[in-house]
Motif scaffolding. Structure first.
Motif, mmCIF file in Angstrom:
data_model
loop_
_atom_site.group_PDB
_atom_site.id
_atom_site.type_symbol
_atom_site.label_atom_id
_atom_site.label_comp_id
_atom_site.label_asym_id
_atom_site.label_seq_id
_atom_site.Cartn_x
_atom_site.Cartn_y
_atom_site.Cartn_z
ATOM 1 N N PRO A 1 0.817 -1.130 -0.160
ATOM 2 C CA PRO A 1 0.022 0.070 0.190
ATOM 3 C C PRO A 1 0.942 1.341 -0.066
ATOM 4 C CG PRO A 1 0.094 -0.937 2.262
ATOM 5 C CD PRO A 1 0.882 -2.061 1.215
ATOM 6 N N PRO A 2 0.486 2.333 -0.604
ATOM 7 C CA PRO A 2 0.872 3.322 -0.538
ATOM 8 C C PRO A 2 1.397 4.056 0.785
ATOM 9 C CG PRO A 2 -1.036 3.959 -1.528
ATOM 10 C CD PRO A 2 -0.956 2.366 -1.386
ATOM 11 N N ILE A 3 2.565 4.599 0.988
ATOM 12 C CA ILE A 3 2.801 5.104 2.318
ATOM 13 C C ILE A 3 1.990 6.620 2.413
ATOM 14 C CG2 ILE A 3 4.545 6.140 3.847
ATOM 15 C CD1 ILE A 3 6.593 4.035 2.623
ATOM 16 N N LYS A 4 1.406 6.782 3.546
ATOM 17 C CA LYS A 4 0.394 7.988 3.828
ATOM 18 C C LYS A 4 1.043 8.631 4.679
ATOM 19 C CE LYS A 4 -3.769 6.659 4.190
ATOM 20 N NZ LYS A 4 -4.954 6.110 4.057
ATOM 21 N N THR A 5 1.029 10.203 4.746
ATOM 22 C CA THR A 5 1.262 10.936 5.974
ATOM 23 C C THR A 5 0.121 11.292 6.716
ATOM 24 O OG1 THR A 5 1.127 12.707 4.705
ATOM 25 C CG2 THR A 5 3.279 12.062 4.817
ATOM 26 N N CYS A 6 0.155 11.671 7.949
ATOM 27 C CA CYS A 6 -1.166 11.972 8.861
ATOM 28 C C CYS A 6 -2.008 13.098 8.278
ATOM 29 C CB CYS A 6 -0.680 12.408 10.063
ATOM 30 S SG CYS A 6 -1.942 12.793 11.280
ATOM 31 N N THR A 7 -3.331 12.888 8.222
ATOM 32 C CA THR A 7 -4.203 14.129 7.688
ATOM 33 C C THR A 7 -4.131 15.628 8.402
ATOM 34 O OG1 THR A 7 -5.745 12.377 7.057
ATOM 35 C CG2 THR A 7 -6.607 14.470 6.928
ATOM 36 N N ARG A 8 -3.756 15.433 9.642
ATOM 37 C CA ARG A 8 -3.863 16.589 10.365
ATOM 38 C C ARG A 8 -2.794 17.521 9.863
ATOM 39 N NH1 ARG A 8 -1.330 19.108 15.142
ATOM 40 N NH2 ARG A 8 -0.201 17.137 15.298
ATOM 41 N N ALA A 9 -3.172 18.860 9.676
ATOM 42 C CA ALA A 9 -2.361 19.945 9.129
ATOM 43 C C ALA A 9 -1.070 20.026 10.205
ATOM 44 C CB ALA A 9 -3.127 21.234 9.092
ATOM 45 N N GLY A 10 0.117 20.186 9.606
ATOM 46 C CA GLY A 10 1.382 20.305 10.310
ATOM 47 C C GLY A 10 1.814 18.965 10.966
ATOM 48 N N CYS A 11 1.376 17.861 10.914
ATOM 49 C CA CYS A 11 1.841 16.559 11.164
ATOM 50 C C CYS A 11 2.451 15.923 10.109
ATOM 51 C CB CYS A 11 0.714 15.795 11.890
ATOM 52 S SG CYS A 11 1.441 14.382 12.481
ATOM 53 N N THR A 12 3.702 15.464 10.172
ATOM 54 C CA THR A 12 4.309 14.881 9.072
ATOM 55 C C THR A 12 4.640 13.266 9.305
ATOM 56 O OG1 THR A 12 6.430 15.514 10.017
ATOM 57 C CG2 THR A 12 5.336 17.207 8.264
ATOM 58 N N ASN A 13 3.918 12.776 10.446
ATOM 59 C CA ASN A 13 4.168 11.459 10.852
ATOM 60 C C ASN A 13 3.403 10.505 9.610
ATOM 61 O OD1 ASN A 13 5.517 12.096 13.157
ATOM 62 N ND2 ASN A 13 3.787 11.914 14.368
ATOM 63 N N LEU A 14 4.069 9.476 9.492
ATOM 64 C CA LEU A 14 3.183 8.417 8.793
ATOM 65 C C LEU A 14 2.328 7.672 9.387
ATOM 66 C CD1 LEU A 14 6.641 6.736 7.140
ATOM 67 C CD2 LEU A 14 5.186 8.413 6.092
ATOM 68 N N VAL A 15 1.440 7.257 8.553
ATOM 69 C CA VAL A 15 0.215 6.563 9.060
ATOM 70 C C VAL A 15 0.350 5.004 9.255
ATOM 71 C CG1 VAL A 15 -2.252 5.897 8.673
ATOM 72 C CG2 VAL A 15 -1.509 8.255 8.188
ATOM 73 N N LYS A 16 -0.157 4.496 10.250
ATOM 74 C CA LYS A 16 0.347 3.002 10.524
ATOM 75 C C LYS A 16 -0.493 2.133 9.682
ATOM 76 C CE LYS A 16 2.190 3.943 15.108
ATOM 77 N NZ LYS A 16 1.497 5.270 15.538
ATOM 78 N N LYS A 17 -1.579 2.241 9.352
ATOM 79 C CA LYS A 17 -2.457 1.469 8.789
ATOM 80 C C LYS A 17 -2.919 1.981 7.409
ATOM 81 C CE LYS A 17 -4.640 -0.835 12.895
ATOM 82 N NZ LYS A 17 -5.769 -1.158 13.378
ATOM 83 N N SER A 18 -3.318 1.100 6.396
ATOM 84 C CA SER A 18 -3.395 1.785 5.103
ATOM 85 C C SER A 18 -4.727 2.228 4.941
ATOM 86 C CB SER A 18 -3.263 0.585 3.872
ATOM 87 O OG SER A 18 -4.432 -0.447 4.456
ATOM 88 N N THR A 19 -5.697 1.925 5.989
ATOM 89 C CA THR A 19 -7.145 2.520 5.973
ATOM 90 C C THR A 19 -7.164 3.768 6.947
ATOM 91 O OG1 THR A 19 -7.980 1.101 7.697
ATOM 92 C CG2 THR A 19 -8.392 0.337 5.421
ATOM 93 N N ALA A 20 -6.180 3.958 7.679
ATOM 94 C CA ALA A 20 -6.444 5.120 8.648
ATOM 95 C C ALA A 20 -6.073 6.521 8.068
ATOM 96 C CB ALA A 20 -5.054 4.908 9.642
ATOM 97 N N ARG A 21 -6.209 7.470 8.624
ATOM 98 C CA ARG A 21 -6.233 8.762 8.212
ATOM 99 C C ARG A 21 -4.914 9.475 9.065
ATOM 100 N NH1 ARG A 21 -11.994 11.835 7.392
ATOM 101 N NH2 ARG A 21 -12.074 11.287 5.392
ATOM 102 N N TYR A 22 -5.280 9.131 10.402
ATOM 103 C CA TYR A 22 -4.336 9.809 11.070
ATOM 104 C C TYR A 22 -3.271 8.898 11.796
ATOM 105 C CZ TYR A 22 -8.101 13.224 11.295
ATOM 106 O OH TYR A 22 -8.864 14.179 10.955
ATOM 107 N N CYS A 23 -2.079 9.645 12.190
ATOM 108 C CA CYS A 23 -1.037 8.799 12.854
ATOM 109 C C CYS A 23 -1.394 8.017 14.305
ATOM 110 C CB CYS A 23 0.344 9.488 12.730
ATOM 111 S SG CYS A 23 0.444 11.050 13.856
ATOM 112 N N SER A 24 -2.166 8.732 14.793
ATOM 113 C CA SER A 24 -2.482 8.384 16.460
ATOM 114 C C SER A 24 -3.772 9.068 16.729
ATOM 115 C CB SER A 24 -1.402 8.906 17.180
ATOM 116 O OG SER A 24 -1.550 10.560 17.445
ATOM 117 N N ILE A 25 -4.286 8.473 17.952
ATOM 118 C CA ILE A 25 -5.648 8.986 18.352
ATOM 119 C C ILE A 25 -5.484 10.379 18.975
ATOM 120 C CG2 ILE A 25 -7.406 8.487 20.327
ATOM 121 C CD1 ILE A 25 -6.652 5.578 20.274
ATOM 122 N N GLY A 26 -4.270 10.690 19.368
ATOM 123 C CA GLY A 26 -4.084 12.085 20.076
ATOM 124 C C GLY A 26 -4.119 13.026 18.842
#
Length: 92
Positions: free
Chosen positions: A5-30
Protein backbone atom coordinates in the motif's frame (compact mmCIF):
# COMPACT_ATOMS: atom_id res chain seq x y z
CA UNK A 1 1.84 -11.15 -4.53
CA UNK A 2 0.03 -8.17 -3.15
CA UNK A 3 1.24 -4.73 -3.99
CA UNK A 4 2.48 -2.73 -1.02
CA UNK A 5 0.00 0.00 0.00
CA UNK A 6 1.18 3.53 -0.66
CA UNK A 7 2.76 5.24 2.32
CA UNK A 8 0.49 7.99 3.65
CA UNK A 9 1.15 10.87 5.96
CA UNK A 10 -1.18 12.02 8.72
CA UNK A 11 -4.19 14.11 7.63
CA UNK A 12 -3.81 16.71 10.40
CA UNK A 13 -2.24 19.94 9.19
CA UNK A 14 1.31 20.31 10.48
CA UNK A 15 1.82 16.62 11.24
CA UNK A 16 4.36 14.81 9.08
CA UNK A 17 4.20 11.39 10.77
CA UNK A 18 3.42 8.33 8.71
CA UNK A 19 0.10 6.51 9.10
CA UNK A 20 0.45 2.99 10.50
CA UNK A 21 -2.49 1.35 8.67
CA UNK A 22 -3.54 1.66 5.05
CA UNK A 23 -7.15 2.50 6.01
CA UNK A 24 -6.26 5.08 8.69
CA UNK A 25 -6.19 8.85 8.25
CA UNK A 26 -4.25 9.87 11.34
CA UNK A 27 -0.98 8.66 12.82
CA UNK A 28 -2.43 8.39 16.36
CA UNK A 29 -5.57 8.88 18.43
CA UNK A 30 -4.10 12.03 19.95
CA UNK A 31 -3.45 13.52 16.53
CA UNK A 32 -7.03 12.74 15.49
CA UNK A 33 -8.37 14.46 18.63
CA UNK A 34 -6.28 17.58 17.96
CA UNK A 35 -7.27 18.03 14.30
CA UNK A 36 -9.10 21.40 14.04
CA UNK A 37 -10.68 20.51 10.67
CA UNK A 38 -12.21 17.34 12.13
CA UNK A 39 -13.45 19.21 15.21
CA UNK A 40 -15.16 21.83 13.05
CA UNK A 41 -16.75 19.14 10.86
CA UNK A 42 -18.12 17.39 13.98
CA UNK A 43 -19.43 20.71 15.35
CA UNK A 44 -21.19 21.39 12.07
CA UNK A 45 -22.80 17.92 12.05
CA UNK A 46 -23.98 18.40 15.64
CA UNK A 47 -25.64 21.71 14.74
CA UNK A 48 -27.51 20.12 11.83
CA UNK A 49 -28.87 17.27 13.93
CA UNK A 50 -32.58 17.59 14.66
CA UNK A 51 -33.46 18.42 18.24
CA UNK A 52 -36.43 16.41 19.47
CA UNK A 53 -38.31 18.12 22.29
CA UNK A 54 -39.01 16.02 25.37
CA UNK A 55 -42.75 16.27 24.74
CA UNK A 56 -42.34 14.42 21.41
CA UNK A 57 -40.13 11.64 22.68
CA UNK A 58 -41.59 8.23 23.35
CA UNK A 59 -42.74 7.58 26.83
CA UNK A 60 -42.04 4.17 28.25
CA UNK A 61 -44.53 3.40 30.94
CA UNK A 62 -44.83 0.00 32.50
CA UNK A 63 -47.99 -1.06 34.27
CA UNK A 64 -47.20 -3.20 37.28
CA UNK A 65 -49.74 -5.09 39.32
CA UNK A 66 -49.78 -3.60 42.85
CA UNK A 67 -50.41 -6.98 44.46
CA UNK A 68 -48.20 -9.36 42.51
CA UNK A 69 -48.60 -12.24 44.94
CA UNK A 70 -52.42 -12.22 44.71
CA UNK A 71 -52.22 -12.00 40.94
CA UNK A 72 -49.95 -15.06 40.85
CA UNK A 73 -52.30 -17.01 43.14
CA UNK A 74 -55.23 -16.32 40.81
CA UNK A 75 -53.30 -17.35 37.71
CA UNK A 76 -51.56 -20.40 39.18
CA UNK A 77 -53.92 -22.14 41.59
CA UNK A 78 -51.81 -25.30 41.84
CA UNK A 79 -48.67 -23.46 42.85
CA UNK A 80 -46.66 -24.73 39.91
CA UNK A 81 -44.46 -22.14 38.35
CA UNK A 82 -44.53 -19.78 41.31
CA UNK A 83 -41.04 -18.46 41.99
CA UNK A 84 -39.41 -19.95 45.09
CA UNK A 85 -39.40 -16.63 46.91
CA UNK A 86 -43.16 -16.28 46.52
CA UNK A 87 -44.11 -19.88 47.43
CA UNK A 88 -43.61 -19.17 51.12
CA UNK A 89 -46.19 -16.38 50.84
CA UNK A 90 -48.75 -18.84 49.46
CA UNK A 91 -48.34 -21.14 52.46
CA UNK A 92 -48.92 -18.32 54.98
Amino acid sequence: MKAAPPIKTCTRAGCTNLVKKSTARYCSIGCCAQDPVRKERLRHQARRAPIVPLSHQLSLTFKANPDLEAWLMERLPSGEGIPAGLQRLRAG
